[in-house]
Structures are given as C-alpha cells and as structure tokens.
Design an enzyme around this catalytic site. Sequence first.
Site, mmCIF file in Angstrom:
data_model
loop_
_atom_site.group_PDB
_atom_site.id
_atom_site.type_symbol
_atom_site.label_atom_id
_atom_site.label_comp_id
_atom_site.label_asym_id
_atom_site.label_seq_id
_atom_site.Cartn_x
_atom_site.Cartn_y
_atom_site.Cartn_z
ATOM 1 N N ARG A 38 -9.751 -0.010 16.206
ATOM 2 C CA ARG A 38 -9.683 0.809 15.002
ATOM 3 C C ARG A 38 -10.735 0.246 14.046
ATOM 4 N NH1 ARG A 38 -4.038 1.465 11.779
ATOM 5 N NH2 ARG A 38 -4.588 -0.670 11.264
ATOM 6 N N TYR A 79 17.239 29.548 7.736
ATOM 7 C CA TYR A 79 16.044 30.244 8.240
ATOM 8 C C TYR A 79 16.037 30.333 9.760
ATOM 9 C CZ TYR A 79 13.691 30.122 3.686
ATOM 10 O OH TYR A 79 13.350 30.306 2.386
ATOM 11 N N MET A 81 12.903 24.213 1.870
ATOM 12 C CA MET A 81 12.056 23.443 0.965
ATOM 13 C C MET A 81 12.882 22.545 0.028
ATOM 14 S SD MET A 81 9.124 24.647 -1.738
ATOM 15 C CE MET A 81 8.201 25.600 -0.551
ATOM 16 N N LYS A 112 0.848 -1.206 0.000
ATOM 17 C CA LYS A 112 0.000 0.000 0.000
ATOM 18 C C LYS A 112 0.885 1.259 0.000
ATOM 19 C CE LYS A 112 -0.204 -0.182 5.032
ATOM 20 N NZ LYS A 112 -1.010 -0.545 6.207
#
Length: 363
Positions: free
Chosen positions: A131, A255, A303, A35
């Site tokens: 679940r 940053y 990024m 998956k």
Amino acid sequence: MARPLTASIDLEALRHNYRLACECAPHSQALAVIKANAYGHGALACARALESLAPAFGVASIEEADALRDGGIESPVVLLEGFFDPAELQDIAHRDYWCVVHAQWQLEALLAAELSAPITVWVKLDSGMHRLGFQPADLPVVWQRLAASSHVSGLRLMTHFATAELMDTALFQQQAATAQSTAHQLNADICFANSPATLCRPEVHGGWNRPGIMLYGASPLEGENDLSRRLKPVMTLSSRIIAVQQLEAGEPVGYGGRFVTTRPSRIAVIACGYGDGYDRHAPDGTPVLVDGIRCGLVGRVSMDMMTVDITDVPSADIGTTVTLWGRGPNEACLDINEVARYCDTISYTLLTGVLPRVPRHYP
Ligand SMILES: *Cc1c(COP(=O)(O)O)cnc(C)c1O
C-alpha cells in the site's frame, strides 16, 4: 423532546482500553490513533481524555492535526500518511507535527524544502502489504539521506501489517521478518504494531506501537484472547421506540416488503436509520437490544428509522430504550463485532460511519 438517537461516549472506557494497550506491550510507548474523528468518537474529546496517558497521537491529515492543536492539544501528532502537498511542510515544522515519509516524491520535497525547524520523520517500509512505503532494497539509501539532512531531527522506522489479526500467519511472518531485518540493518527505532499486533504479536512490539480500534473497545482479532476479552466498548449507540404496529401474519414491513410477518407480530419503529450511518445492508435478524433484551431487526433500514420485531418483549412500548450497539440497560451489552458480522462488514466501518447528525454525549 429531542430525537432520541445518541452516541454516548464512555471516556473512562477509552482510558481503560488505552491502559490495556500499554499493558499488552510494557516496553513500548503507544501512539493513540485518533484519525477519522477518533473512529467516530470525537477526536478532540478523545485526545483530551487521553492527553495525560498517551505521549502522542496519530491522524491521517494536517487538517485533523490542526483540529487538535486548535483545540489546545500540545502533544506530538503523527501524520500517518505524511503530507499530500509540499506546501504543508512549513506548517508541519512550525506546529511540530511528526511526519511519515512513504514515497520518493515526499523524500525529495522534504530534502529540498526551506524549513523554520527540523522535523521528526517516520519512514515507512513496504514490508509486503503493498500500500504505502519504500521497498526494502531502497530503504537504506532513503534512511541515509534523511539521517544526513539538517531538516530531520529524529528518525523512526514503521511498517503496516496486512494480516496481523488472522490465525493464518504466513503473510504476517513474512512481513515481520522483512521489517525486522531492515530495522536490524539500520539499527532503527521501530513502530510496527497496529491493534491486532499490539494484542497478539509481541514479537513485533517496538519502541512505539500504534493501536487504533482497540482503544474504542472493539476487538480486531479473528478469535478472542485473554487481553481482547478485557476491552470495554466506548460508544453506545441508542435510541427509542417511536411507534408500534400490531400486525397479523402475512403482512409486509417497510420498503420493498422485504420482511413478511409469519405470526401475529408487534413491530417497533426505532428512530435510527442509514441517514444516521446505520448500515442499510443489515439483514432481518440483525441483533438490537430492546430494554436490554435481544431482538431482531426486520425489514429494510430506512433513512431515519428501522423496524424491530418485539413480539417476544410484551413490556416494550413507545419510549422504550433500544441499543444498536454498546451497553444497554440491565448490564446487557451488544458487541459491535456481532452487528458488523450480520452486515458483512467490520466494526471500523460502523463506528466511522456514524454521521455528524447523531449527537455525541460525553456523560
Ligand atoms: C489506522 C492506522 C493504525 C491503527 O490501526 P488499528 O487496526 O485501528 O489498530 C495504525 N497504523 C496506521 C498507519 C494506520 O493508518
């Protein structure tokens, strides 16, 4: 020259890990869980590599199953959450998918449908994870109704463990006892074990197991064992140095100026950032391999780039290979679990998080 960031996928390692899953459980068949694009590794490429070994594949949706069928995979494909809409049932029957039934609404929809062919059903028991699945008290009636239906060609019992990987086994023991007594009562063929249970809980191995993460070479266990130590990493995420900054002590990097040099430093800029799926929460010191030598990330991940302190690797320069996880040059290896621990996450999120813009290479 192309941007140097790539995810190199070692399909021989994938096959090795699959064989190890079979060796862990010699009396079980292993459903290969692929998956989420095979946990980021490329579902079709992984299915093709495993097709001659694995008797069936596990996916999360009919869209994921269709991508395999459209790519020429003819093996059974299990929809691990069943269908989301009863309208999917026709295709499930037609394309011969095996279908989990975990809720009453799915049961009623399946029994009421008009199908071109009967379906193999995996009934999900909620043994304590809370679940998906039917409660143990409700399971016998569900089972009887499915067994009596002409829409059902085969029945299997499954459950999912919340804690199979942990040293503290109280919840696991309780879930295993519940699942085993239900299976015994119904005389059911079972599929209980995920990767951690495949690796270290032989008492719950059944006719089938469902290994996922271990196929990709990341151990899910809290501690290692002799089997998990033999896993081989399948994905190597690597890039190159694209710039080098020579800085004095006391200079901020990146940053927010989160990192400030404490000595005269060489700082390498690497082409890989959160826009590629690398975790932006990675703190200073998160390991990377620079030409196979361990160095630490410094400053915030951007990024498209990150910065690494290469002061102690004088030979490193523009163009030097940097390994974010997996196999580096000179036999070096960086375990994705170690990177995950720094980022306060798990290997699963790092692997599934590698974004489509990172080209997958299958050498
Ligand atoms: C994803 C999944 C698995 C595989 O789990 P791993 O921890 O990756 O081995 C097994 N069973 C179900 C139902 C799943 O959704």
